[in-house]
Design a protein around this motif. Structure first.
Motif, PDB file in Angstrom:
ATOM      1  N   LEU A 129       7.066 -50.623  49.410  1.00  0.00           N
ATOM      2  CA  LEU A 129       7.307 -50.498  50.845  1.00  0.00           C
ATOM      3  C   LEU A 129       6.039 -50.782  51.643  1.00  0.00           C
ATOM      4  O   LEU A 129       4.941 -50.428  51.209  1.00  0.00           O
ATOM      5  CB  LEU A 129       7.803 -49.083  51.174  1.00  0.00           C
ATOM      6  CG  LEU A 129       9.179 -48.713  50.638  1.00  0.00           C
ATOM      7  CD1 LEU A 129       9.478 -47.245  50.876  1.00  0.00           C
ATOM      8  CD2 LEU A 129      10.247 -49.557  51.280  1.00  0.00           C
TER       9      LEU A 129
ATOM     10  N   PHE B  59      17.054 -64.025  45.593  1.00  0.00           N
ATOM     11  CA  PHE B  59      17.310 -64.183  47.034  1.00  0.00           C
ATOM     12  C   PHE B  59      18.314 -63.148  47.533  1.00  0.00           C
ATOM     13  O   PHE B  59      18.409 -62.879  48.714  1.00  0.00           O
ATOM     14  CB  PHE B  59      17.768 -65.600  47.355  1.00  0.00           C
ATOM     15  CG  PHE B  59      19.167 -65.924  46.928  1.00  0.00           C
ATOM     16  CD1 PHE B  59      19.428 -66.309  45.630  1.00  0.00           C
ATOM     17  CD2 PHE B  59      20.225 -65.818  47.821  1.00  0.00           C
ATOM     18  CE1 PHE B  59      20.723 -66.593  45.230  1.00  0.00           C
ATOM     19  CE2 PHE B  59      21.514 -66.108  47.432  1.00  0.00           C
ATOM     20  CZ  PHE B  59      21.766 -66.490  46.130  1.00  0.00           C
ATOM     21  N   THR B  60      19.052 -62.537  46.614  1.00  0.00           N
ATOM     22  CA  THR B  60      20.025 -61.516  47.001  1.00  0.00           C
ATOM     23  C   THR B  60      19.386 -60.138  47.208  1.00  0.00           C
ATOM     24  O   THR B  60      20.056 -59.202  47.610  1.00  0.00           O
ATOM     25  CB  THR B  60      21.101 -61.378  45.913  1.00  0.00           C
ATOM     26  OG1 THR B  60      20.434 -61.299  44.655  1.00  0.00           O
ATOM     27  CG2 THR B  60      22.042 -62.560  45.919  1.00  0.00           C
ATOM     28  N   ASP B  61      18.101 -60.028  46.906  1.00  0.00           N
ATOM     29  CA  ASP B  61      17.392 -58.767  47.124  1.00  0.00           C
ATOM     30  C   ASP B  61      16.807 -58.803  48.531  1.00  0.00           C
ATOM     31  O   ASP B  61      15.770 -59.422  48.773  1.00  0.00           O
ATOM     32  CB  ASP B  61      16.295 -58.616  46.066  1.00  0.00           C
ATOM     33  CG  ASP B  61      15.501 -57.321  46.222  1.00  0.00           C
ATOM     34  OD1 ASP B  61      15.569 -56.698  47.300  1.00  0.00           O
ATOM     35  OD2 ASP B  61      14.808 -56.944  45.264  1.00  0.00           O
ATOM     36  N   GLY B  62      17.479 -58.130  49.465  1.00  0.00           N
ATOM     37  CA  GLY B  62      17.134 -58.300  50.878  1.00  0.00           C
ATOM     38  C   GLY B  62      16.136 -57.308  51.439  1.00  0.00           C
ATOM     39  O   GLY B  62      15.972 -57.205  52.649  1.00  0.00           O
ATOM     40  N   ARG B  63      15.451 -56.556  50.591  1.00  0.00           N
ATOM     41  CA  ARG B  63      14.521 -55.554  51.113  1.00  0.00           C
ATOM     42  C   ARG B  63      13.420 -56.175  51.964  1.00  0.00           C
ATOM     43  O   ARG B  63      13.002 -55.615  52.979  1.00  0.00           O
ATOM     44  CB  ARG B  63      13.886 -54.778  49.951  1.00  0.00           C
ATOM     45  CG  ARG B  63      14.820 -53.776  49.340  1.00  0.00           C
ATOM     46  CD  ARG B  63      14.225 -53.101  48.129  1.00  0.00           C
ATOM     47  NE  ARG B  63      14.411 -53.905  46.928  1.00  0.00           N
ATOM     48  CZ  ARG B  63      14.280 -53.426  45.692  1.00  0.00           C
ATOM     49  NH1 ARG B  63      13.952 -52.161  45.506  1.00  0.00           N
ATOM     50  NH2 ARG B  63      14.476 -54.207  44.650  1.00  0.00           N
TER      51      ARG B  63
ATOM     52  N   TYR C 202      13.322 -58.446  54.070  1.00  0.00           N
ATOM     53  CA  TYR C 202      13.605 -58.686  55.491  1.00  0.00           C
ATOM     54  C   TYR C 202      13.174 -57.476  56.316  1.00  0.00           C
ATOM     55  O   TYR C 202      12.563 -57.613  57.372  1.00  0.00           O
ATOM     56  CB  TYR C 202      15.096 -58.940  55.727  1.00  0.00           C
ATOM     57  CG  TYR C 202      15.634 -60.204  55.094  1.00  0.00           C
ATOM     58  CD1 TYR C 202      15.625 -61.408  55.794  1.00  0.00           C
ATOM     59  CD2 TYR C 202      16.162 -60.195  53.816  1.00  0.00           C
ATOM     60  CE1 TYR C 202      16.131 -62.565  55.230  1.00  0.00           C
ATOM     61  CE2 TYR C 202      16.670 -61.346  53.239  1.00  0.00           C
ATOM     62  CZ  TYR C 202      16.658 -62.527  53.947  1.00  0.00           C
ATOM     63  OH  TYR C 202      17.149 -63.667  53.376  1.00  0.00           O
ATOM     64  N   SER C 203      13.512 -56.285  55.797  1.00  0.00           N
ATOM     65  CA  SER C 203      13.118 -55.082  56.535  1.00  0.00           C
ATOM     66  C   SER C 203      11.610 -54.865  56.459  1.00  0.00           C
ATOM     67  O   SER C 203      10.998 -54.365  57.401  1.00  0.00           O
ATOM     68  CB  SER C 203      13.852 -53.843  55.991  1.00  0.00           C
ATOM     69  OG  SER C 203      15.210 -53.874  56.380  1.00  0.00           O
ATOM     70  N   PHE C 204      10.993 -55.255  55.333  1.00  0.00           N
ATOM     71  CA  PHE C 204       9.537 -55.100  55.218  1.00  0.00           C
ATOM     72  C   PHE C 204       8.837 -55.922  56.312  1.00  0.00           C
ATOM     73  O   PHE C 204       7.939 -55.436  56.993  1.00  0.00           O
ATOM     74  CB  PHE C 204       9.033 -55.581  53.847  1.00  0.00           C
ATOM     75  CG  PHE C 204       9.486 -54.742  52.674  1.00  0.00           C
ATOM     76  CD1 PHE C 204      10.256 -53.593  52.843  1.00  0.00           C
ATOM     77  CD2 PHE C 204       9.128 -55.111  51.379  1.00  0.00           C
ATOM     78  CE1 PHE C 204      10.664 -52.844  51.745  1.00  0.00           C
ATOM     79  CE2 PHE C 204       9.524 -54.362  50.284  1.00  0.00           C
ATOM     80  CZ  PHE C 204      10.298 -53.232  50.461  1.00  0.00           C
TER      81      PHE C 204
ATOM     82  N   TYR D 137      10.067 -57.090  59.134  1.00  0.00           N
ATOM     83  CA  TYR D 137      10.348 -56.535  60.452  1.00  0.00           C
ATOM     84  C   TYR D 137       9.437 -55.349  60.737  1.00  0.00           C
ATOM     85  O   TYR D 137       8.862 -55.218  61.821  1.00  0.00           O
ATOM     86  CB  TYR D 137      11.820 -56.115  60.545  1.00  0.00           C
ATOM     87  CG  TYR D 137      12.143 -55.386  61.827  1.00  0.00           C
ATOM     88  CD1 TYR D 137      12.493 -56.092  62.976  1.00  0.00           C
ATOM     89  CD2 TYR D 137      12.043 -53.995  61.903  1.00  0.00           C
ATOM     90  CE1 TYR D 137      12.741 -55.428  64.162  1.00  0.00           C
ATOM     91  CE2 TYR D 137      12.295 -53.316  63.083  1.00  0.00           C
ATOM     92  CZ  TYR D 137      12.645 -54.044  64.211  1.00  0.00           C
ATOM     93  OH  TYR D 137      12.876 -53.390  65.389  1.00  0.00           O
ATOM     94  N   ARG D 138       9.298 -54.475  59.750  1.00  0.00           N
ATOM     95  CA  ARG D 138       8.512 -53.260  59.997  1.00  0.00           C
ATOM     96  C   ARG D 138       7.023 -53.561  60.108  1.00  0.00           C
ATOM     97  O   ARG D 138       6.312 -52.923  60.894  1.00  0.00           O
ATOM     98  CB  ARG D 138       8.807 -52.230  58.910  1.00  0.00           C
ATOM     99  CG  ARG D 138      10.271 -51.768  59.016  1.00  0.00           C
ATOM    100  CD  ARG D 138      10.581 -50.634  58.076  1.00  0.00           C
ATOM    101  NE  ARG D 138       9.761 -49.480  58.366  1.00  0.00           N
ATOM    102  CZ  ARG D 138       9.047 -48.830  57.442  1.00  0.00           C
ATOM    103  NH1 ARG D 138       9.051 -49.245  56.191  1.00  0.00           N
ATOM    104  NH2 ARG D 138       8.342 -47.777  57.784  1.00  0.00           N
TER     105      ARG D 138
ATOM    106  N   ALA E 104      17.010 -66.708  58.995  1.00  0.00           N
ATOM    107  CA  ALA E 104      16.923 -65.245  59.051  1.00  0.00           C
ATOM    108  C   ALA E 104      15.488 -64.781  58.808  1.00  0.00           C
ATOM    109  O   ALA E 104      14.988 -63.878  59.494  1.00  0.00           O
ATOM    110  CB  ALA E 104      17.865 -64.613  58.027  1.00  0.00           C
TER     111      ALA E 104
ATOM    112  N   VAL F 163      13.059 -62.312  61.431  1.00  0.00           N
ATOM    113  CA  VAL F 163      12.519 -60.969  61.177  1.00  0.00           C
ATOM    114  C   VAL F 163      11.000 -60.953  61.094  1.00  0.00           C
ATOM    115  O   VAL F 163      10.406 -59.916  60.786  1.00  0.00           O
ATOM    116  CB  VAL F 163      13.118 -60.332  59.901  1.00  0.00           C
ATOM    117  CG1 VAL F 163      14.618 -60.157  60.057  1.00  0.00           C
ATOM    118  CG2 VAL F 163      12.797 -61.158  58.654  1.00  0.00           C
TER     119      VAL F 163
END
Ligand code: HEM
Ligand code: SF4
Lengths: 163, 551
Positions: free
Chosen positions: A62, A83-87, A89-91, A93-94, A118, A122
């Motif tokens: 994280l 590519f299906t592991d979408g964590r 994207y949030s990393f 963004y944060r 996408a 982000v």
């Protein structure tokens, strides 16, 4: 040196990606252009310059872990093991929204052209496509959607504020 | 209903272009099966046992006669002349050719429809009460909030590759007809003591292999914070939800393992950084979307007159009388009623409807119900705004096309998944069981006497047929390669719901109708006047049922 996509163009990359997370090859200790695994970088922080470093996070690391070191980095790469592991994207963004990081954020790993628009939204601004991807085709896919609904990093305003 | 503006239209059009290009690259071998899979899934395209299946969204179940005509046309031109309404207010085509799918999507886009995010590990179609806007027990119309959620979730850049699929349900009435406690997120629209509108939010419910009733994460969230709060929940889930085991990947598992307090703390921390930012809803936007769901122009009618007319017609026609009893529902407005068109008929799979029936129904919606139709999660269709004085004419028109089943809310108004006839994951064929039950219990007077009973059938533990929350649940299981069915009792989808308890060892398919009969005998022998099946079950417990069924 490989090519990456930045600012809507395919450019030569100055960085070397250091994939091994377990042991650090000593030759990278003073290599300013090495993208080091965050875990190994931590161990040699004292031997590195105060700014301009590059590290990478895996999809289970994280971004909170690096939030106090952000001023030392000019590039943070986020790995997509699949590519299906979408964590990631949030990393991204944060890093931008929560922690205010202004340097480069690069997508590495299983980076495919259908996810580029996408990624860009982000907060990613550097893209190391998977080897087999068609980079000319890729450049066409940054704006599959011209006016998206949500607020994110780009655009920061939701569509409804434009209406 | 919500009418697309230029931006909304542009987004669905862009998706058709994008998908056509993706399918083209797949056909040319530039995209592997594995890479195309999530792209097609996010577009509602499954590959099932015999052919692809295309799932089209009916956002929160509301659609127009024009849209229904397009569905009829698609089923005629690209499928075998029928469509299937699912339990999530979607419609499915079972036989389209892969290469036709971009054209189907283009046809849909012309009438403001799409298949976006109807499958895959992303935020799915938001569902709500099929009587939204007209139910007599409604506090607040949930549809504007559903539309806001639809827009927010459509191609959300951060949440297209979640650990697992994600379903949101919204309700705004006393009775929960949206099963909000059984969803990843349930949103209940409420007012606080100051009269301000907001939401009670429930998180971590779900069915499937591990059924869980959701937990309340906040009792009152202010109205303008809906989307940013959803962002916060999804962000916690996207980062922390398990990705190593698909059976442990739903948010319910995360909430359970962290505990609701720790989960809430994380959400609050993320939300603190979002509250009041530009992502927050504006009153202008709330007004804009609410203004799309105004009440139709109801003529003012005298309810007493309407009731008298209806009573006379009911007196003359016993079949109509039965239909009125089960298939019509109270309406907010004097002189009006809502009508359920039951898609449960012996010989047809629950939820299936033919193209010519759809065309006629579209005309009937225009003639009798302001041109709007709704899909319910019981796999039926609804005409929400019918004059009581026109019920008889509507009924006769429905009868002429075979859509007059007078069984809404009764035992044979079953929820049933496609099961082994279509689905590759099935343990057992659920549709023949539904049909056998329908055949055995065809005496309408008996069904009406039994009153409200929910019977739900799933072909495997993925629980597409919601067997856990059926008053009677039937689950297909595999025993040494043979199909068996496990029966459970006492489930309910009402607020704070309840999960069904397993009755005992499983049965062969052909035994099921007799087992159901025995269960009903216990109910009839023990019921008190006006008691519903569920109430009797809760009073007497499972043992008397066990004794009779296995005794
Ligand atoms: C034939 C193709 C279908 C396949 C392959 C399929 C597959 C699945 C799977 C694997 C799950 C479990 C997911 C999980 O627990 O995370 C599931 C759940 C579900 N499916 Fe299906 N399904 C199909 C058709 C349908 C249909 C036709 C309906 C509606 C009638 C439906 C409604 C649902 C619902 C409501 C759930 C909910 C469980 C929950 O989310 O808690 N599915 N499906
Ligand atoms: S419950 Fe099982 S058999 Fe039925 S549709 Fe879902 S996955 Fe298929």
């Amino acid at each position: 040196m490989d090519k990456v996509i930045e600012n809507g163009q395919l450019v030569q990359d100055k960085y070397t990606f250091v994939a091994d997370k377990e042991t650090l090859d000593p030759k990278y200790i003073d290599d300013a252009n090495a993208i080091l695994p965050w875990g190994l970088y931590q161990g040699i922080k004292d031997q590195r310059p105060a700014i301009g470093n590059a590290v990478w996070l895996d999809s289970d690391e994280l971004p909170d872990a690096i939030k106090d070191d952000l001023s030392s980095f000019s590039l943070i790469a986020i790995n997509f093991p699949a590519f299906t592991d979408g964590r990631g994207y949030s990393f991204a963004y944060r890093l931008r929204h929560t922690f205010g990081y202004k340097g480069k954020i690069r997508a590495v790993g299983d980076v495919l052209i259908d996810q580029l628009s996408a990624f860009k939204r982000v907060g990613f601004d550097s893209f190391a496509l998977r080897d087999d991807q068609d980079s000319d085709e890729a450049l066409k896919h940054f704006s599959d959607f011209k006016d998206p609904y949500q607020a994110s990093i780009e655009p920061a305003e939701p569509l409804f504020r434009k209406l | 209903m919500y009418i697309y503006n230029n931006y909304d239209q542009q987004i669905v059009d862009e998706r058709v272009v994008q998908y056509r290009d993706q399918l083209g690259r797949y056909m040319d071998g530039k995209l592997s099966d594995a890479e195309f899979l999530p792209l097609r899934l996010q577009n509602g395209l499954y590959i099932q046992r015999l052919a692809p299946m295309l799932r089209v969204a009916i956002p929160y179940g509301l659609f127009s006669s024009e849209q229904l005509r397009t569905l009829a046309k698609i089923s005629r031109d690209y499928d075998k002349g029928y469509a299937h309404f699912s339990t999530r207010q979607n419609v499915q085509f079972n036989w389209p050719a892969l290469e036709d799918t971009p054209d189907i999507l283009a046809e849909l886009a012309k009438v403001q429809m799409h298949a976006i995010q109807t499958s895959g590990n992303c935020i799915r179609n938001t569902t709500t009460d099929q009587f939204a806007g007209v139910a007599a027990d409604e506090y607040i119309d949930p549809r504007p909030y559903c539309e806001l959620i639809r827009q927010w979730s459509t191609f959300h850049p951060e949440f297209a590759f979640l650990p697992r699929k994600f379903k949101i349900a919204v309700c705004g009435s006393e009775k929960d007809r949206a099963a909000t406690y059984m969803h990843d997120i349930g949103v209940e629209i409420v007012k606080n003591d100051k009269g301000e509108v907001g939401y009670k939010v429930i998180v971590g419910g779900g069915l499937g292999r591990t059924p869980v009733i959701g937990s309340v994460i906040t009792e009152f969230l202010p109205e303008e914070d809906l989307l940013t709060y959803l962002d916060a929940i999804l962000r916690v889930y996207n980062q922390l939800g398990r990705r190593d085991n698909k059976y442990k990947a739903r948010i319910k598992i995360l909430v359970r393992s962290m505990g609701i307090e720790a989960f809430r703390e994380q959400v609050d921390e993320h939300f603190a950084g979002l509250k009041g930012t530009e992502a927050t809803l504006t009153s202008k936007e709330l007004e804009r979307v609410k203004s799309c769901f105004t009440m139709p122009d109801y003529p003012s009618l005298d309810d007493n007159d309407a009731e008298l007319t209806l009573k006379a017609e009911v007196g003359k026609d016993a079949a109509f009388a039965r239909w009125v009893k089960t298939n019509t529902h109270p309406h907010k407005v004097a002189g009006f009623a809502s009508v359920t068109i039951s898609l449960k008929k012996q010989g047809t799979a629950p939820g299936d409807i033919y193209d010519d029936q759809m065309d006629t129904l579209a005309d009937l919606a225009d003639q009798y119900s302001f041109g709007e139709i709704r899909a319910s999660h019981q796999q039926n269709l609804i005409l929400a705004d019918v004059k009581k004085t026109e019920l008889y004419a509507l009924y006769q028109a429905l009868k002429a096309i075979g859509l007059d089943s007078a069984n809404a809310g009764t035992l044979t108004d079953m929820i049933c998944c496609p099961g082994g006839d279509f689905c590759a994951l099935a343990n057992a064929k659920s549709i023949p069981v539904a049909d056998a039950i329908m055949e055995k219990f065809d005496d309408l007077d008996y069904l009406h006497d039994l009153g409200e009973i929910e019977l739900n059938i799933s072909g495997c533990m993925n629980a597409c047929g919601h067997h856990h929350i059926g008053n009677i649940g039937i689950l297909g299981v595999d025993k040494k390669g043979k199909e068996f069915f496990q029966v459970s009792l006492g489930g309910s989808q009402e607020k704070a719901g309840s999960l069904a308890k397993i009755l005992g060892p499983a049965f062969a398919a052909e035994e099921i109708p007799n087992v159901i009969e025995k269960i009903l005998q216990v109910f009839v022998a023990n019921r008190q006047p006006d008691e519903k099946f569920l109430e009797t079950y809760r009073r007497i417990g499972i043992d008397p049922f066990k004794e009779t069924v296995y005794g």
